[in-house]
Design an enzyme around this catalytic site. Structure first.
Site, mmCIF file in Angstrom:
data_model
loop_
_atom_site.group_PDB
_atom_site.id
_atom_site.type_symbol
_atom_site.label_atom_id
_atom_site.label_comp_id
_atom_site.label_asym_id
_atom_site.label_seq_id
_atom_site.Cartn_x
_atom_site.Cartn_y
_atom_site.Cartn_z
ATOM 1 N N GLU A 126 -10.090 2.310 3.896
ATOM 2 C CA GLU A 126 -9.781 3.412 2.967
ATOM 3 C C GLU A 126 -11.044 3.911 2.284
ATOM 4 O O GLU A 126 -11.287 5.123 2.196
ATOM 5 C CB GLU A 126 -8.784 2.887 1.946
ATOM 6 N N HIS A 160 -7.619 -3.131 4.654
ATOM 7 C CA HIS A 160 -7.010 -1.781 4.555
ATOM 8 C C HIS A 160 -7.796 -0.958 3.550
ATOM 9 O O HIS A 160 -8.179 0.178 3.794
ATOM 10 C CB HIS A 160 -5.546 -1.903 4.113
ATOM 11 N N ASN A 161 -8.088 -1.569 2.404
ATOM 12 C CA ASN A 161 -8.821 -0.841 1.366
ATOM 13 C C ASN A 161 -10.264 -0.588 1.772
ATOM 14 O O ASN A 161 -10.849 0.419 1.404
ATOM 15 C CB ASN A 161 -8.750 -1.610 0.055
ATOM 16 N N LYS A 182 -4.732 -6.508 3.541
ATOM 17 C CA LYS A 182 -4.645 -5.430 2.537
ATOM 18 C C LYS A 182 -6.050 -5.098 2.044
ATOM 19 O O LYS A 182 -6.399 -3.934 1.842
ATOM 20 C CB LYS A 182 -3.766 -5.848 1.366
ATOM 21 N N SER A 196 0.828 -1.204 0.000
ATOM 22 C CA SER A 196 0.000 0.000 0.000
ATOM 23 C C SER A 196 0.858 1.247 0.000
ATOM 24 O O SER A 196 1.914 1.282 0.606
ATOM 25 C CB SER A 196 -0.901 0.035 1.243
ATOM 26 N N GLY A 197 0.357 2.243 -0.726
ATOM 27 C CA GLY A 197 1.028 3.536 -0.709
ATOM 28 C C GLY A 197 1.032 4.198 -2.062
ATOM 29 O O GLY A 197 1.497 5.310 -2.225
HETATM 30 C C1 6PG Z 1 -3.147 1.417 -1.811
HETATM 31 C C2 6PG Z 1 -4.372 1.632 -2.687
HETATM 32 C C3 6PG Z 1 -4.202 0.821 -3.968
HETATM 33 C C4 6PG Z 1 -5.181 1.177 -5.079
HETATM 34 C C5 6PG Z 1 -6.575 1.039 -4.609
HETATM 35 C C6 6PG Z 1 -7.596 1.593 -5.556
HETATM 36 O O1 6PG Z 1 -3.322 0.884 -0.700
HETATM 37 O O2 6PG Z 1 -2.073 1.789 -2.257
HETATM 38 O O3 6PG Z 1 -5.500 1.168 -1.966
HETATM 39 O O4 6PG Z 1 -4.292 -0.543 -3.628
HETATM 40 O O5 6PG Z 1 -4.936 2.451 -5.544
HETATM 41 O O6 6PG Z 1 -6.800 -0.311 -4.490
HETATM 42 O O7 6PG Z 1 -8.815 1.131 -5.037
HETATM 43 P P1 6PG Z 1 -10.171 1.401 -5.771
HETATM 44 O O8 6PG Z 1 -9.849 1.558 -7.241
HETATM 45 O O9 6PG Z 1 -10.960 0.186 -5.488
HETATM 46 O O10 6PG Z 1 -10.704 2.666 -5.166
#
Ligand code: 6PG
Length: 627
Positions: A350, A346-347, A343, A288-289
């Site tokens: 997010e 995490h999303n 992960k 992630s990042g």
């Molecule tokens: C991360 C982000 C990465 C990605 C997202 C986009 O942790 O770096 O979450 O994994 O940019 O998965 O998610 P969506 O397209 O589902 O909003």
């Protein structure tokens, strides 16, 4: 390659002896008309060179059918080099003997009976186009040192491979190289669309000068020391399985494949088991990042078997972000697909954090603030609620389009998604965990998708925008903070329930710790949770968080109430309150559900006055005929 006098023949012959492969001096392959032209002091033009270069390319193709060879040739222009390696791009390596005009001129003129007019040497330097993808060797070294350098680079295996040079893959390559690791980089070859991706990428950044670049899988794998460590940075889904099948024939026992994509944790377990049957280690690692995080330090969530993690640990921990104690935001998460599971969560967290910021922006706009003012309001929350997502939202609100208007106001209000929020919602449903906020955030994205229907229905339904809307920044901040606590509670509850169900024995505090930097959901709240989760997996039983929730709740209710009365959609802010009300209700309305289920389906129910767990069924009075 190199200008006249750079030592091509000397070095070529020494290499030929060192590697025991045939040597050819390109000058021996000039057609006689070229020889005559050069002897009469007339320079060759590109037309003269075309046939000569093609003859050398034919020679290389012929030799490669048997084994390989060394050909020396000035090859001063890129277009000459392209002719020389035509159809053998992935099987050829350029060694560029590089030296200054003065050094070469001095050398040439110190030779007996060999005088190179300096203007002829100068004309060579004038047309020299230094190669981007060559091993550059300084000819101020002695011939033996040059041979040693070439041998080291050519035979030296690398220690870590990256397969797939998309946005994240490229950033991770640069991060690994900057961290001092010898890497091999691979990107597939696709006619017209992906040609020499790795080689071109290598030339763009100085930190990649020692990296090896491939678009041939066999050469890529063979360039790696064993056990091979290969990070797959390709699209999740079928692509990963295809890539694994393409790699398998070239791998050896104990090699390690790391899937750094957003793969589904269940598929990761299947791949783990499949590759285990072939004595290949498989690690599922959430990364992630985003692009910058991958370059400067992502949060990395690897899982699989500990033996394999020990092999990749030095690399992943070196490139990861560091927490406030300078410890890597990378840790062994657990077995199977637990890394990809967290992960995914995490999303999920997010999605909710992003939805909450979108909702508070809507409220602030309804209060009459323009994007600049909203940005300033969010910026004023930094001390209380600092997070990566709060910071970027405050930043992006200020961005102006070419015409000076706010860019955000021009962005189409249909939210896309790559599926991780879906998976989190599905996992919650499968595990029976009420992750109501991620579902709310996900379905808010789906509602946004029906733009045409929203336009149509907007005309058919009145919106009440006359009710009192009188909210302070602090009240909205407190509503936001209230919902964030519920969001993080739900996220860690889901992880904890999965850990129990799948017997992963996950360390929630460690997970929070690796989310304190490098990842999208890093925040000061996450910093606080590291300590909290050491002692309690249920965040809503933590005294400080209880006090915060109680402190923020009245503002949260006021914000949601006024939004509701003004028909402003605040699904996540509202759901946070509803969830807390639900999860803190001693005796809920579920008794009615049980009675209904037993009435029409005889699904039985348990009684409050019987904690034996016994199931009861009642013959409920039949409804009158008119039902
Ligand atoms: C991360 C982000 C990465 C990605 C997202 C986009 O942790 O770096 O979450 O994994 O940019 O998965 O998610 P969506 O397209 O589902 O909003």
């Amino acid at each position: 390659m190199g200008v006249s006098g750079s030592g091509k023949s000397t070095i070529g012959k020494l290499l030929s002896q060192e590697f025991n492969i045939p040597f050819y001096d390109g000058d021996d392959f000039h057609p006689k008309e070229n020889i005559e032209k050069m002897s009469s002091g007339r320079p060759l033009n590109d037309k003269d060179r075309q046939g000569w270069l093609e003859a050398l390319n034919d020679l290389a193709l012929k030799e490669l059918k048997k084994s390989n060879c060394i050909i020396v040739c000035s090859a001063l222009k890129q277009k000459y080099r392209e002719i020389l390696i035509q159809n053998i791009e992935t099987q050829s390596e350029w060694i560029y003997l590089s030296g200054s005009f003065d050094l070469i001129s001095k050398r040439l003129n110190s030779r007996e009976n060999h005088f190179m007019p300096s203007d002829l040497l100068k004309s060579q330097f004038d047309i020299l186009e230094e190669p981007r993808d060559a091993l550059r060797v300084d000819i101020s070294l002695s011939p033996n040192e040059i041979i040693k350098t070439i041998k080291r680079v050519q035979t030296e295996t690398t220690e870590f491979g990256i397969f797939g040079l998309g946005v994240m893959g490229k950033s991770l390559c640069r991060n690994l190289a900057k961290s001092g690791f010898k890497i091999s980089m691979y990107n597939r070859h696709v006619v017209d669309t992906e040609v020499e991706v790795a080689k071109n990428f290598k030339t763009q950044f100085s930190e990649l000068s020692e990296a090896k670049a491939f678009d041939d899988i066999a050469a890529f794998v063979n360039s790696l020391q064993q056990p091979r460590l290969i990070l797959l940075m390709v699209n999740s889904g079928k692509t990963i399985d295809l890539v694994i099948e393409n790699l398998l024939p070239h791998l050896s026992e104990n090699d390690v494949l790391i899937d750094g994509g957003n793969s589904n944790y269940k598929k990761t377990k299947e791949r783990f088991d499949y590759l285990k049957s072939k004595n290949i280690h498989f690690i599922g690692a959430g990364v992630s990042g985003g692009e910058k995080g991958a370059l400067n330090g992502p949060s990395i969530m690897p899982s699989g078997d500990k033996e394999a993690y020990a092999l990749v640990q030095p690399y992943l921990e070196a490139i990861s972000a560091k927490d406030k104690n300078d410890l890597p935001c990378c840790t062994y998460i657990g077995s199977e697909g637990s890394g990809h599971f967290i992960k995914m969560v995490h999303n999920g967290i997010e999605y909710v954090e992003m939805q909450l910021l979108a909702e508070v922006t809507t409220i602030l706009e309804a209060l009459g603030q323009n994007p600049d003012a909203i940005s300033d309001t969010l910026g004023s929350w930094k001390n209380a609620a600092s997070s990566y997502l709060l910071d970027i939202t405050a930043l992006l609100l200020k961005k102006k389009d070419n015409d000076g208007d706010w860019l955000v106001k021009k962005i189409l209000d249909i939210a896309d998604n790559k599926g991780t929020g879906n998976w989190t919602t599905i996992a919650s449903a499968e595990l029976g965990v009420p992750s109501t906020l991620v579902a709310t955030a996900l379905f808010s994205r789906f509602i946004s998708f029906y733009k045409d229907e929203r336009r149509q229905l907007n005309k058919l339904f009145d919106k009440n925008e006359t009710s009192e809307l009188n909210l302070t920044s602090t009240e909205i901040l407190e509503a936001y903070q209230f919902a964030r606590i519920i969001n993080h509670y739900q996220g860690f509850k889901l992880i904890n329930e999965a850990s129990n169900t799948y017997k992963w024995n996950l360390n929630l505090s460690e997970i929070a710790r690796i989310w304190t930097n490098g990842c999208i959901i890093k925040s000061i709240l996450m910093q606080d949770l590291v300590e909290t989760l050491k002692y309690n997996s249920n965040l809503l039983t933590n005294t400080e968080l209880i006090d915060s929730v109680n402190q923020y709740k009245s503002a949260a209710k006021k914000v949601v109430q006024q939004s509701l009365l003004n028909d402003i959609a605040t699904p996540a802010l509202s759901e946070a309150i509803q969830f807390l009300n639900g999860i803190t209700t001693t005796y809920s309305s579920a008794n009615i559900i049980q009675a209904q289920r037993d009435f029409f389906g005889a699904h039985t129910y348990r009684r409050r006055d019987d904690d034996s767990g016994k199931s009861y069924h009642t013959i409920w009075d039949k409804l009158t005929n008119n039902y």
